[in-house]
Design a protein around this motif. Sequence first.
Motif, PDB file in Angstrom:
ATOM      1  N   LYS A 135       0.904  -1.224  -0.092  1.00 13.24           N
ATOM      2  CA  LYS A 135       0.051  -0.012   0.080  1.00 13.24           C
ATOM      3  C   LYS A 135       0.951   1.126  -0.114  1.00 13.24           C
ATOM      4  CE  LYS A 135      -4.166  -2.146   2.409  1.00 13.24           C
ATOM      5  NZ  LYS A 135      -4.911  -2.014   3.467  1.00 13.24           N
ATOM      6  N   ILE A 136       0.601   2.114  -0.808  1.00 11.08           N
ATOM      7  CA  ILE A 136       1.544   3.159  -1.045  1.00 11.08           C
ATOM      8  C   ILE A 136       0.686   4.476  -1.551  1.00 11.08           C
ATOM      9  CG2 ILE A 136       1.899   2.778  -3.463  1.00 11.08           C
ATOM     10  CD1 ILE A 136       4.785   3.626  -3.297  1.00 11.08           C
ATOM     11  N   ILE A 137       1.587   5.841  -1.082  1.00 14.66           N
ATOM     12  CA  ILE A 137       0.896   7.034  -1.632  1.00 14.66           C
ATOM     13  C   ILE A 137       2.129   7.744  -2.183  1.00 14.66           C
ATOM     14  CG2 ILE A 137      -1.098   7.074  -0.324  1.00 14.66           C
ATOM     15  CD1 ILE A 137       0.425   9.031   1.635  1.00 14.66           C
ATOM     16  N   PHE A 138       2.004   8.286  -3.037  1.00 21.12           N
ATOM     17  CA  PHE A 138       3.206   9.258  -3.565  1.00 21.12           C
ATOM     18  C   PHE A 138       2.810  10.247  -4.467  1.00 21.12           C
ATOM     19  CE2 PHE A 138       2.469   6.428  -7.269  1.00 21.12           C
ATOM     20  CZ  PHE A 138       2.737   7.364  -8.439  1.00 21.12           C
ATOM     21  N   TYR A 139       3.580  11.386  -4.527  1.00 22.66           N
ATOM     22  CA  TYR A 139       3.182  12.764  -5.287  1.00 22.66           C
ATOM     23  C   TYR A 139       4.277  13.073  -6.010  1.00 22.66           C
ATOM     24  CZ  TYR A 139      -0.575  12.800  -1.543  1.00 22.66           C
ATOM     25  OH  TYR A 139      -1.530  12.558  -0.853  1.00 22.66           O
ATOM     26  N   LYS A 140       4.231  13.538  -7.245  1.00 21.71           N
ATOM     27  CA  LYS A 140       5.399  14.034  -8.022  1.00 21.71           C
ATOM     28  C   LYS A 140       5.343  15.222  -8.375  1.00 21.71           C
ATOM     29  CE  LYS A 140       7.501  12.701 -12.518  1.00 21.71           C
ATOM     30  NZ  LYS A 140       7.504  12.070 -13.914  1.00 21.71           N
ATOM     31  N   ILE A 141       6.051  16.298  -7.661  1.00 23.84           N
ATOM     32  CA  ILE A 141       6.053  17.518  -7.801  1.00 23.84           C
ATOM     33  C   ILE A 141       7.399  18.057  -8.582  1.00 23.84           C
ATOM     34  CG2 ILE A 141       4.372  17.606  -5.969  1.00 23.84           C
ATOM     35  CD1 ILE A 141       6.844  18.714  -4.262  1.00 23.84           C
ATOM     36  N   PRO A 142       7.254  19.372  -9.071  1.00 25.51           N
ATOM     37  CA  PRO A 142       8.522  20.068  -9.375  1.00 25.51           C
ATOM     38  C   PRO A 142       9.479  20.373  -8.220  1.00 25.51           C
ATOM     39  CG  PRO A 142       6.573  21.125 -10.380  1.00 25.51           C
ATOM     40  CD  PRO A 142       5.876  20.134  -9.238  1.00 25.51           C
ATOM     41  N   LYS A 143      10.877  20.000  -8.823  1.00 21.83           N
ATOM     42  CA  LYS A 143      11.838  20.538  -7.668  1.00 21.83           C
ATOM     43  C   LYS A 143      11.940  21.824  -7.244  1.00 21.83           C
ATOM     44  CE  LYS A 143      15.482  16.782  -8.711  1.00 21.83           C
ATOM     45  NZ  LYS A 143      16.901  16.641  -9.108  1.00 21.83           N
ATOM     46  N   SER A 144      11.487  22.539  -8.139  1.00 21.88           N
ATOM     47  CA  SER A 144      11.509  24.080  -7.959  1.00 21.88           C
ATOM     48  C   SER A 144      10.444  24.547  -7.132  1.00 21.88           C
ATOM     49  CB  SER A 144      11.480  24.759  -9.299  1.00 21.88           C
ATOM     50  OG  SER A 144      10.403  24.513 -10.106  1.00 21.88           O
ATOM     51  N   ALA A 170       0.934  18.042  -7.844  1.00 26.05           N
ATOM     52  CA  ALA A 170       1.060  16.907  -8.573  1.00 26.05           C
ATOM     53  C   ALA A 170       0.129  16.808  -9.800  1.00 26.05           C
ATOM     54  CB  ALA A 170       1.040  15.603  -7.920  1.00 26.05           C
ATOM     55  N   LYS A 171      -1.264  17.171  -9.544  1.00 24.98           N
ATOM     56  CA  LYS A 171      -2.183  17.330 -10.461  1.00 24.98           C
ATOM     57  C   LYS A 171      -1.703  18.252 -11.691  1.00 24.98           C
ATOM     58  CE  LYS A 171      -6.643  16.333  -8.402  1.00 24.98           C
ATOM     59  NZ  LYS A 171      -8.027  17.066  -7.845  1.00 24.98           N
ATOM     60  N   GLU A 172      -0.903  19.370 -11.385  1.00 25.89           N
ATOM     61  CA  GLU A 172      -0.847  20.599 -12.254  1.00 25.89           C
ATOM     62  C   GLU A 172       0.445  20.187 -13.002  1.00 25.89           C
ATOM     63  OE1 GLU A 172       0.050  25.490 -12.302  1.00 25.89           O
ATOM     64  OE2 GLU A 172      -0.769  24.262 -10.464  1.00 25.89           O
ATOM     65  N   ASN A 173       1.589  19.513 -12.385  1.00 22.59           N
ATOM     66  CA  ASN A 173       2.738  19.472 -12.951  1.00 22.59           C
ATOM     67  C   ASN A 173       3.269  17.936 -12.988  1.00 22.59           C
ATOM     68  OD1 ASN A 173       3.441  22.284 -13.069  1.00 22.59           O
ATOM     69  ND2 ASN A 173       2.978  22.135 -10.680  1.00 22.59           N
ATOM     70  N   GLY A 174       2.774  17.200 -12.332  1.00 21.81           N
ATOM     71  CA  GLY A 174       3.294  15.688 -12.335  1.00 21.81           C
ATOM     72  C   GLY A 174       2.580  14.496 -12.162  1.00 21.81           C
ATOM     73  N   TYR A 219       9.885  12.999  -5.977  1.00 20.79           N
ATOM     74  CA  TYR A 219       8.907  11.990  -5.597  1.00 20.79           C
ATOM     75  C   TYR A 219       8.757  12.202  -4.035  1.00 20.79           C
ATOM     76  CZ  TYR A 219       8.224   9.703 -10.113  1.00 20.79           C
ATOM     77  OH  TYR A 219       7.711   9.354 -11.326  1.00 20.79           O
ATOM     78  N   PHE A 220       7.823  12.335  -3.516  1.00 18.39           N
ATOM     79  CA  PHE A 220       7.588  12.077  -2.046  1.00 18.39           C
ATOM     80  C   PHE A 220       6.711  10.764  -1.904  1.00 18.39           C
ATOM     81  CE2 PHE A 220       7.600  16.952  -0.905  1.00 18.39           C
ATOM     82  CZ  PHE A 220       8.696  17.091  -1.349  1.00 18.39           C
ATOM     83  N   ILE A 221       7.382   9.799  -1.374  1.00 17.48           N
ATOM     84  CA  ILE A 221       6.670   8.666  -1.363  1.00 17.48           C
ATOM     85  C   ILE A 221       6.440   7.650   0.028  1.00 17.48           C
ATOM     86  CG2 ILE A 221       6.985   6.024  -1.874  1.00 17.48           C
ATOM     87  CD1 ILE A 221       8.979   7.256  -4.195  1.00 17.48           C
ATOM     88  N   LYS A 222       5.470   7.381   0.368  1.00 17.43           N
ATOM     89  CA  LYS A 222       5.488   6.750   1.851  1.00 17.43           C
ATOM     90  C   LYS A 222       4.719   5.321   1.470  1.00 17.43           C
ATOM     91  CE  LYS A 222       2.806   7.049   6.038  1.00 17.43           C
ATOM     92  NZ  LYS A 222       1.768   7.843   6.913  1.00 17.43           N
ATOM     93  N   ILE A 223       5.162   4.386   2.004  1.00 15.93           N
ATOM     94  CA  ILE A 223       5.161   2.944   1.950  1.00 15.93           C
ATOM     95  C   ILE A 223       4.114   2.482   3.161  1.00 15.93           C
ATOM     96  CG2 ILE A 223       5.677   0.607   1.808  1.00 15.93           C
ATOM     97  CD1 ILE A 223       8.211   1.441   0.341  1.00 15.93           C
TER      98      ILE A 223
END
Length: 275
Positions: A135-144, A170-174, A219-223
């Motif tokens: 089970k995992i959640i993650f968000y991919k966002i710009p480094k900037s 994440a919705k907007e950029n990743g 990526y910000f990831i949580k297992i």
Amino acid sequence: MKKTVIIFSILLGACSPQPEGDLVAEAFGNKLYSAEIAKVVGDDLTFEDSVFITKEYINVWLSKQVLLNKADEVLTAAEKDKSKALEQYRLDLLTYEVLNKLANQQLDTSVDEEELQEYYDNNSDEFELSQNILKIIFYKIPKSTKDANMLWSSFKAGDESVTGMLKDLAKENGNYYDDDQSWVYFDDILKEIPINTYNQEHYLNNNKYIQLDDGDMVYFIKILDFKIRSTTSPFSMERSNIRDILVMKRQQKLVRSIETKLLDEAYSKKQIRTF
């Protein structure tokens, strides 16, 4: 060279004065024409796949002709006569079809949660994981992203107040995944997130919060949880399979019941008898 030209003729649908197409192969007086092969070569295949299928079809056809010719030489007339076997196969198919049709007309496909859970509890050895799941959640966002470090610190601390902000970014950029209730295969996650590991079990056991760079993104990831292959698969992943199993068992029971009932009815109406 001749064989290559024939294959191109089949694939390109070259015109032929004969409706069956060009002669492609011949064996012991039997002939294979391009029109027959064209029927099995789909329009949606790549050229390489079409060439491969065409060659395979010709090779299989030739092999079959050789074996059939050898059968004519080696087998006796009785051994070559398959009419009884074919008739028995036809009868078996008919009885199978009629029993399944009658059963499906009466089949109750509803299965309540209690039945599902009971089967799972009593047959847990049937549900062994073949892959690692998590089970995992993650968000991919710009480094900037402004205050990215603060967002990471809050995320890692379990501060749910930043969840909405991360999701919007994440919705907007990743990309993101925030279904914290569903199990997913680790192999599928690896297709989405560039995690490098040669030992999934070790990785799962030693990582919970992960920050992973990917070019201009992070990526910000949580297992949240995980289960290792060869352990028991969770009920939620097997629920649909269990339903199918229970419905199939009902159908099999119905088939046996219908067959017995039909036999009894035929006896009672004196439509059948033994001597």
